[in-house]
Design an enzyme around this catalytic site. Structure first.
Site, short mmCIF file in Angstrom:
data_model
loop_
_atom_site.label_atom_id
_atom_site.label_comp_id
_atom_site.label_asym_id
_atom_site.label_seq_id
_atom_site.Cartn_x
_atom_site.Cartn_y
_atom_site.Cartn_z
N SER A 176 38.92 39.17 38.24
CA SER A 176 39.78 38.69 39.33
C SER A 176 40.80 39.80 39.61
O SER A 176 41.73 40.00 38.84
CB SER A 176 40.46 37.36 38.96
OG SER A 176 41.11 37.43 37.71
N LYS A 202 41.80 33.30 43.00
CA LYS A 202 40.71 33.98 42.28
C LYS A 202 40.87 33.89 40.76
O LYS A 202 39.89 33.65 40.05
CB LYS A 202 40.55 35.43 42.73
CG LYS A 202 41.75 36.30 42.49
CD LYS A 202 41.67 37.60 43.27
CE LYS A 202 42.97 38.35 43.16
NZ LYS A 202 44.14 37.63 43.69
N SER A 203 42.07 34.04 40.24
CA SER A 203 42.28 33.95 38.79
C SER A 203 42.09 32.52 38.30
O SER A 203 41.51 32.30 37.22
CB SER A 203 43.68 34.43 38.41
OG SER A 203 43.79 35.82 38.64
N GLY A 205 40.59 39.05 46.41
CA GLY A 205 41.36 38.30 47.40
C GLY A 205 42.83 38.60 47.21
O GLY A 205 43.23 39.31 46.29
N LEU A 206 43.64 38.07 48.10
CA LEU A 206 45.08 38.28 48.02
C LEU A 206 45.67 37.67 46.76
O LEU A 206 45.08 36.76 46.17
CB LEU A 206 45.78 37.65 49.23
CG LEU A 206 45.52 38.27 50.59
CD1 LEU A 206 46.17 37.42 51.69
CD2 LEU A 206 46.04 39.70 50.63
N SER A 207 46.83 38.15 46.36
CA SER A 207 47.56 37.55 45.25
C SER A 207 47.85 36.09 45.61
O SER A 207 48.29 35.79 46.72
CB SER A 207 48.87 38.32 45.03
OG SER A 207 49.61 37.73 44.00
#
Length: 183
Positions: free
Chosen positions: A107, A42-43, A36-38
């Protein structure tokens, strides 16, 4: 992707079978690939998931894009070729971890569908379970939650040194069910 330069090599099979390893560890290894985008979360999800799995007695390890670029992939930038090589290397590492019986949680922005598909195929060919999840949020949301100011487009001179994709990410084929189990 990477060219095989070493030619005088042979895969050395071990004596431990996947079934023996699964019995010993009490679990089968797999890869959970979060993209996914920054700033899309996700992290954050990967950190929480790793903690929950460990609390439940599972062997899990999280591989984060920035962390990997500080070591294994510190010689890679953010060009299309370097992004592909980054994902190829992580795919190989997660395959090894999963083969060892560990739940690999990743991620990575991984903007290119071809690179993500290559990682899935790498796991499928080794009969290792692979699930991909795409974090999707409105474009303005990552700007407000990311710990760094990286969701703004970098200046042209800096575009190859930023984790923000200056090209559009290739969306999953079916966004409504973007998590896919592969056995």
């Amino acid at each position: 992707m990477a060219e095989q330069k070493a030619t005088n090599i042979t895969w050395h099979e071990g004596k431990v079978t996947p079934e023996e390893r699964q019995k010993n560890m009490g679990q089968k290894g797999c890869t959970l690939w979060m993209t996914g985008l920054s700033g899309s979360g996700k992290s954050t999800v990967a950190v929480a998931l790793e903690q929950v799995l460990m609390q439940r007695g599972k062997h899990a390890y999280r591989l984060d894009g920035d962390n990997i670029r500080m070591g294994l992939n510190k010689n890679l930038g953010f060009s299309a070729e370097d992004r592909d090589e980054n994902i190829r290397r992580i795919g190989e590492v997660t395959k090894l971890f999963a083969d060892a019986g560990i739940i690999s949680i990743t991620s990575f922005i991984s903007p290119y569908r071809a690179a993500r598909d290559m990682v899935r195929e790498l796991h499928e060919s080794a009969n290792i379970p692979f699930w991909k999840s795409t974090s999707t949020v409105p474009w303005k949301r990552p700007r407000s939650v990311t710990p760094r100011v990286c969701t703004r487009r970098p200046a042209p001179a800096k575009s190859k040194a930023s984790p923000v994709s200056t090209t559009r990410s290739k969306r999953p084929r079916n966004l409504k069910s973007s998590s896919r189990r592969t056995n």
